[in-house]
Design a protein around this motif. Structure first.
Motif, PDB file in Angstrom:
ATOM      1  N   GLU A 233      19.313  37.035  34.897  1.00 48.89           N
ATOM      2  CA  GLU A 233      20.287  37.134  35.838  1.00 48.89           C
ATOM      3  C   GLU A 233      19.774  37.203  37.250  1.00 48.89           C
ATOM      4  OE1 GLU A 233      19.010  41.280  34.231  1.00 48.89           O
ATOM      5  OE2 GLU A 233      19.104  39.067  33.652  1.00 48.89           O
ATOM      6  N   SER A 501      23.760  36.481  31.128  1.00 47.54           N
ATOM      7  CA  SER A 501      22.785  37.671  31.603  1.00 47.54           C
ATOM      8  C   SER A 501      23.789  38.287  32.718  1.00 47.54           C
ATOM      9  CB  SER A 501      21.404  37.064  31.905  1.00 47.54           C
ATOM     10  OG  SER A 501      20.860  36.651  30.867  1.00 47.54           O
ATOM     11  N   GLU A 504      26.504  40.163  31.870  1.00 46.98           N
ATOM     12  CA  GLU A 504      26.002  41.499  31.239  1.00 46.98           C
ATOM     13  C   GLU A 504      25.593  42.537  31.941  1.00 46.98           C
ATOM     14  OE1 GLU A 504      24.954  44.388  28.198  1.00 46.98           O
ATOM     15  OE2 GLU A 504      26.460  42.622  28.128  1.00 46.98           O
ATOM     16  N   ARG A 505      24.886  42.165  33.171  1.00 48.93           N
ATOM     17  CA  ARG A 505      24.551  43.278  34.226  1.00 48.93           C
ATOM     18  C   ARG A 505      25.597  43.299  35.091  1.00 48.93           C
ATOM     19  NH1 ARG A 505      19.840  45.565  35.023  1.00 48.93           N
ATOM     20  NH2 ARG A 505      18.586  44.083  33.899  1.00 48.93           N
ATOM     21  N   GLU A 507      25.952  45.393  37.708  1.00 43.70           N
ATOM     22  CA  GLU A 507      25.583  45.956  38.863  1.00 43.70           C
ATOM     23  C   GLU A 507      24.815  45.319  40.047  1.00 43.70           C
ATOM     24  OE1 GLU A 507      22.072  48.637  38.376  1.00 43.70           O
ATOM     25  OE2 GLU A 507      20.938  47.103  37.088  1.00 43.70           O
ATOM     26  N   GLN A 512      20.124  40.041  41.635  1.00 42.58           N
ATOM     27  CA  GLN A 512      21.519  40.222  40.977  1.00 42.58           C
ATOM     28  C   GLN A 512      22.524  40.814  41.712  1.00 42.58           C
ATOM     29  OE1 GLN A 512      23.413  39.279  38.623  1.00 42.58           O
ATOM     30  NE2 GLN A 512      24.562  40.692  37.452  1.00 42.58           N
ATOM     31  N   GLN A 524      22.469  51.148  33.984  1.00 44.38           N
ATOM     32  CA  GLN A 524      22.071  49.311  33.679  1.00 44.38           C
ATOM     33  C   GLN A 524      20.684  49.330  33.700  1.00 44.38           C
ATOM     34  OE1 GLN A 524      24.530  46.830  33.196  1.00 44.38           O
ATOM     35  NE2 GLN A 524      25.971  48.650  33.092  1.00 44.38           N
ATOM     36  N   TYR A 525      20.009  50.231  33.808  1.00 49.60           N
ATOM     37  CA  TYR A 525      18.426  50.303  33.951  1.00 49.60           C
ATOM     38  C   TYR A 525      17.778  49.609  32.571  1.00 49.60           C
ATOM     39  CZ  TYR A 525      13.789  51.400  35.144  1.00 49.60           C
ATOM     40  OH  TYR A 525      12.073  51.204  35.583  1.00 49.60           O
ATOM     41  N   VAL A 528      17.787  42.797  30.366  1.00 49.40           N
ATOM     42  CA  VAL A 528      18.673  41.721  29.690  1.00 49.40           C
ATOM     43  C   VAL A 528      18.122  40.691  28.995  1.00 49.40           C
ATOM     44  CG1 VAL A 528      21.016  40.208  29.877  1.00 49.40           C
ATOM     45  CG2 VAL A 528      20.749  42.692  31.393  1.00 49.40           C
ATOM     46  N   ARG A 540      20.281  44.259  25.182  1.00 53.60           N
ATOM     47  CA  ARG A 540      19.582  45.180  26.146  1.00 53.60           C
ATOM     48  C   ARG A 540      18.253  45.577  25.452  1.00 53.60           C
ATOM     49  NH1 ARG A 540      21.593  46.462  31.348  1.00 53.60           N
ATOM     50  NH2 ARG A 540      23.707  45.861  31.197  1.00 53.60           N
TER      51      ARG A 540
END
Length: 554
Positions: A233, A501, A504-505, A507, A512, A524-525, A528, A540
């Motif tokens: 991402e 990806s 999925e993330r 944020e 990204q 979200q830390y 991915v 994750r």
């Protein structure tokens, strides 16, 4: 989207030996001949391994390093102030993923490699006081050409114009590769005790200088063998170029006045990108350089200023010109094949180096830039070559006789009848429609990405079922058609892993950037991870405890 690793492929047996025009056996096969591949080959050969390097172009002139040139970061031995500065300088913009011990190892190895080059006779530029100027001193093509000479001195076999199109596997381990020579039309096979992938990243043929051969081949080869990717991402990296140019050297614009279409001054980076998206044009004048600065920037970035002399005959220091943004993608971003210590992948006997790997532990969620990226190429190449040699000694002694299977899929071995109407150019254009536009790929939206992924999934299904070389061609023409088909498949695959990806993330962190999730979210830390062929999966993975979370806003 599948959420677990189901990367299972039925591998047919390879054809008989006589079906290849060239059959070689090596301890280590290196795929890719940029700085990372060259150092992998050198590390293996210096350790006593029999080495073959297969390069898509001509080793020494192909790739983004040879086309543009850049310096390599390093840490001076026994200089704690320099060490602390180099390690900590980019942590605030790594967004929590960079690891200090990893940074130290990379920059220490970079110093070792550059010191070796100096001892071997590479003529680094010198400052006015006579000292070598290593940062900024790996000048364009001559550095990689110098490494070619070293490979030849160490007895390494170099296959130029010979892209690898698929890996060979033996009991789940990498065991070599096959490919074609694009100029002669000869088919080659290398049986090897271990394999290093150093094929670079991809900018989806945006036009970036030296990036035409960077089509994501290594990603596809790796995932077909069972490896996985990380940080894909973090790929929305764009560079500034004079409009119509290809050399994206951001350093040139450090002392410039940049304005939007309405004459409003904007900042370099995010400011110019948003200005192009919102106003349609960005203009530049390099008017903040003094006389010494002008001399240094022209000497350090010759490709950019050649454009002004040959194609845009103006004085860029006094005259305004238009600039635009060109995708640098994973060539200058941080996502790629996940590697561990020693440049290992999750596939036994398969190692990876350079821009084809994830650089998250070095630069985090941000761009890998110039100095860090080149340092990583030198360091990871050396580690990969050394690790591959050790693996080959322990497990790959029967490389010539192991029963191997082909791993190639889309573009090489269709599941149905090949379709003559399945146009490679149209497939690539379909990918580029989703990845090149700065207005679409720089700042992303969940609904738009889901729509793009659906389109890309359709392109993959077509490629998987019916894409192959043009059977009506012969010799080198046929070989090039096979390579083009495989490149199209790799670009489709890379784009699918990126969008999966990025969806999925949820944020905005580093490269990204999501309009629907515009801030950093601590939930979200995590990394991915992605992979899969017919069905892309994501999962994750916790961030290492040695990573440092400095930045709190994107």
């Amino acid at each position: 989207m599948q959420m677990a690793n189901s990367n299972i492929v039925d591998f047919p047996l390879p054809p008989a030996q006589e079906n290849f025009d060239l059959n070689l056996v090596a301890d280590v096969l290196v795929i890719g001949g940029g700085p990372a591949g060259a150092w992998a080959g050198l590390a293996a050969a210096r350790a006593g391994a029999r080495v073959v390097v297969a390069e898509k172009g001509y080793l020494g002139t192909s790739g983004t390093q040879a086309a543009a040139g850049t310096g390599a970061y390093y840490i001076k031995p026994d200089d704690p102030v320099h060490r602390e500065g180099m390690v900590n300088s980019r942590l605030p913009i790594a967004f929590g993923f960079a690891e200090t011990d990893w940074i130290e190892k990379v920059y220490d190895q970079s110093f070792i490699n550059q010191d070796l080059m100096s001892r071997w006779g590479y003529a680094f530029p010198r400052t006015q006081d006579g000292n070598q100027e290593r940062w900024g001193g790996l000048r364009a093509a001559d550095a990689v050409q110098f490494l070619r000479h070293q490979l030849e001195k160490h007895g390494v076999t170099i296959l130029d114009h010979s892209p690898a199109l698929e890996l060979l596997l033996a009991d789940g381990a990498a065991a070599g590769a096959t490919g074609w020579n694009r100029r002669t039309g000869k088919r080659w096979q290398v049986r090897a005790g271990a394999v290093v992938l150093a094929t670079g990243g991809t900018a989806f043929r945006s036009g970036i200088a030296g990036g035409n051969n960077n089509t994501g081949d290594g990603y596809l080869l790796a995932v077909e063998a069972g490896a996985q990717l990380s940080g894909m991402e973090f790929s929305g990296q764009y560079g500034i170029v004079p409009k119509g140019s290809a050399c994206s050297k951001t350093a040139v614009y450090g002392s410039a006045t940049l304005t939007d279409a309405h004459g409003q001054v904007v900042s370099r980076g995010k400011g110019t990108t948003i200005a192009e998206i919102q106003t349609g044009h960005v203009f530049c004048k390099l008017d903040k350089y003094d006389d010494i600065g002008r001399e240094r920037i022209q000497a350090g970035q010759p490709m950019t200023f050649q454009y002004f002399k040959r194609h845009l005959p103006i004085d860029p220091f006094t005259q305004e010109y238009e600039v635009e943004h060109i995708l640098e993608g994973t060539i200058r971003a941080s996502g790629g094949i996940e590697v561990g210590d020693g440049a290992t992948t999750t596939v036994p006997g398969l190692f990876a180096a350079g821009d084809t790997t994830s650089r998250e532990k070095l630069v985090g969620a941000n761009q890998s830039g110039a100095g860090p990226a080149t340092a990583w190429a030198l360091a990871s190449g050396s580690w990969a070559g050394h690790s591959a040699t050790l693996f080959a000694r322990k497990y790959g002694g029967d490389a010539a006789t192991r029963k191997v299977a082909y791993a190639g899929t889309a573009g090489l071995r269709p599941t149905e009848r090949a379709r003559a109407d399945l146009d490679v150019k149209a497939l690539i254009a379909g990918v580029q429609d989703e990845t090149l536009p700065v207005a679409k790929f720089y700042r992303r939206d969940g609904k738009a990405m889901s729509s793009a992924l659906d389109k890309l999934d359709g392109l993959w299904r077509d490629a998987r079922a019916s894409l192959a070389g043009d059977s009506g061609l012969r010799g080198a023409d046929y070989a090039r058609s096979v390579v083009r088909a495989r490149e199209a498949a790799a670009m489709i695959a890379a784009a699918r892993w990126i969008f999966a990806s990025a969806i999925e993330r949820k944020e905005s962190r580093g490269l990204q950037r999501r309009s629907d999730y515009p801030v950093i979210d601590d939930k979200q830390y995590s990394h991915v991870i992605t992979g899969g062929l017919d069905q892309v999966w994501v999962k994750r993975k916790p961030v290492s405890g040695s990573a440092h979370l400095h930045a709190r806003a994107s």
